[in-house]
Design a protein around this motif. Structure first.
Motif, PDB file in Angstrom:
ATOM      1  N   CYS A 199       2.921   1.492  -3.582  1.00 16.47           N
ATOM      2  CA  CYS A 199       2.053   1.810  -4.721  1.00 16.47           C
ATOM      3  C   CYS A 199       1.267   3.096  -4.481  1.00 16.47           C
ATOM      4  N   GLY A 200       0.926   3.347  -3.217  1.00 19.55           N
ATOM      5  CA  GLY A 200       0.125   4.521  -2.920  1.00 19.55           C
ATOM      6  C   GLY A 200       0.821   5.831  -3.227  1.00 19.55           C
ATOM      7  N   ILE A 232       0.832  -1.203   0.000  1.00 18.94           N
ATOM      8  CA  ILE A 232       0.000   0.000   0.000  1.00 18.94           C
ATOM      9  C   ILE A 232       0.870   1.259   0.000  1.00 18.94           C
TER      10      ILE A 232
END
Length: 449
Positions: free
Chosen positions: A318-319, A315
């Motif tokens: 990629c976030g 998370i």
């Protein structure tokens, strides 16, 4: 245990949690018992520090053989590839036009004019060899994904030691974080690193020497005293035939050839439910008796993606640039060169093998796995964006959009307009026009894979 359709009932507990209820807890409410264990074994970290002989054989076999749906053969994959190509090329063309029209943030490509360092005819021949050879390399990886999983990725992603598991996790986490920082300066290298981490998180499986209760036997045999006498207990001999239904749990049988046990009994894959409110794809191997009953044989583990330590890294990595993924900014911020070439050569066989195994088989084994397919890949939006980017990149290279003189033996100079000018100049100094063509070709296949 009896079979109800495709459900094998290994002694079921009275609570939906499938966890063992000790004798001193039997007077508590189901809610109170369930709340005592909100986080199942290995959900945050791998238990069993120092373990050197983890029961990983079932997990490796699960990756290779479980088949919730029929797996397409090599001939079928060759038939499907052109169809996939046409769909993605159409999508990619429309997406590219929209990006240029809306001025998506990023560098779409800087034009650089350079002199050829080789005679034109030799350079054209090398260009053709690069395009054909690297495309053949990618297609071989496409067809041999099962072999790659069996010979290379299973031993790497599911180590037999605790230290090996932790070492791979640390390495992959570093790759993910570093890659997320490269997306705006070298898209292909950054994307390849991120999807390599996702591939490991999906196809790497967590196993333990033992687990705390019957509800966790997907990770390892139970060490709970309440399970003594059950085939799922690490020290007990099975006497399950004479047990009441209160001491069993339910498991959903999965298709796939798991082979036979030493006793001659057929082995079957099954997915089991973990602790309450813990989503996972915990699976086990069961021995099927002639009377239709089943006994526990060994664990098949849980996909790493269902561990919070892995999920939080994913998370976070990629976030940082999720918006770039969603709008398909892979058409921008390219950096052709040796780094792009080497990272792509590694990613193509590894990444495709992981996503093929998960997409065709493992991701369809249970509801939790299917949810991961939908959420992590934004299916099918991400598939179309990446596939479209790869197909259009290769077509634009071959049809002379990125390099107008690619097939011209008379040209003494050539133009290149894919990515940052500084990257193009550095790649040219290191490997000339050949390196630019090779890097662009395999970068296209990174997105296709």
């Amino acid at each position: 245990m009896a079979i109800e359709g495709q459900t094998a009932a290994l002694p079921e507990t009275r609570s939906p949690s499938l966890a063992t209820v000790d004798s001193d807890e039997q007077h508590k409410s189901p809610k109170a018992v369930a709340s005592g264990r909100r986080c199942p074994d290995s959900f945050l970290f791998l238990e069993g520090v120092g373990s050197r002989d983890l029961p990983v054989d079932g997990a490796r076999l699960y990756n290779l053989a479980v088949t919730p749906v029929p797996v397409p053969c090599g001939k079928m994959k060759l038939v499907v590839l052109p169809v996939f190509w046409l769909v993605c090329f159409g999508w990619g063309t429309l997406q590219r036009q929209a990006q240029l029209h809306w001025h998506v943030a990023g560098e779409p490509g800087q034009r650089v004019v350079l002199e050829r360092s080789l005679p034109g005819s030799w350079q054209v021949l090398l260009n053709a060899v690069c395009v054909v050879a690297l495309s053949a390399y990618a297609i071989c990886a496409y067809l041999l994904s099962q072999t790659t999983m069996a010979k290379v990725l299973n031993p790497l992603f599911i180590p037999r030691t605790w230290a090996g598991h932790v070492g791979v996790y640390v390495f992959m986490s570093i790759v993910a974080v570093a890659s997320s920082l490269l997306l705006r300066s070298n898209w292909v290298v950054g994307a390849a690193g991120l999807f390599l981490f996702i591939g490991w998180a999906l196809c790497g499986r967590t196993v333990q020497e033992s687990s705390s209760s019957r509800g966790q036997v997907g990770l390892g045999p139970s060490r709970a005293e309440a399970d003594i006498g059950m085939s799922c207990h690490r020290d007990g001999a099975s006497v399950e035939a004479g047990l009441s239904g209160e001491r069993t749990f339910k498991a959903q049988l999965l298709a796939g050839d798991a082979g036979y046990a030493a006793s001659g009994s057929r082995l079957r894959f099954a997915t089991v439910q973990a602790e309450p409110e813990a989503i996972g794809d915990d699976a086990v191997l069961l021995e099927q008796g002639q009377d239709g009953t089943f006994t526990y044989h060994g664990p098949c583990g849980r996909a790493n993606i269902f561990r919070w330590d892995c999920l939080l890294v994913l998370i976070g990595a990629c976030g940082m640039n999720l918006s770039s993924f969603v709008i398909g900014a892979g058409s921008f911020n390219q950096c052709a060169g040796l780094f792009e070439l080497l990272s792509a050569l590694i990613y193509v066989p590894v990444g495709y093998s992981c996503f093929a195994v998960w997409g065709f088989r493992l991701g369809l084994a249970c509801k939790g796995s299917a949810a991961i397919v939908m959420i992590v890949t934004l299916w099918p939006v991400m598939n179309l964006m990446l596939g479209g980017k790869g197909c259009t990149t290769l077509v634009h290279l071959v049809d002379q959009e990125y390099l107008p003189q690619i097939w011209s033996p008379e040209a003494a100079v050539f133009e290149f307009n894919r990515g940052f000018a500084t990257c193009t100049e550095s790649a040219y100094a290191l490997g000339g026009e050949t390196l630019l063509v090779a890097s662009t070709t395999i970068a296209a296949w990174v997105h296709i894979m």
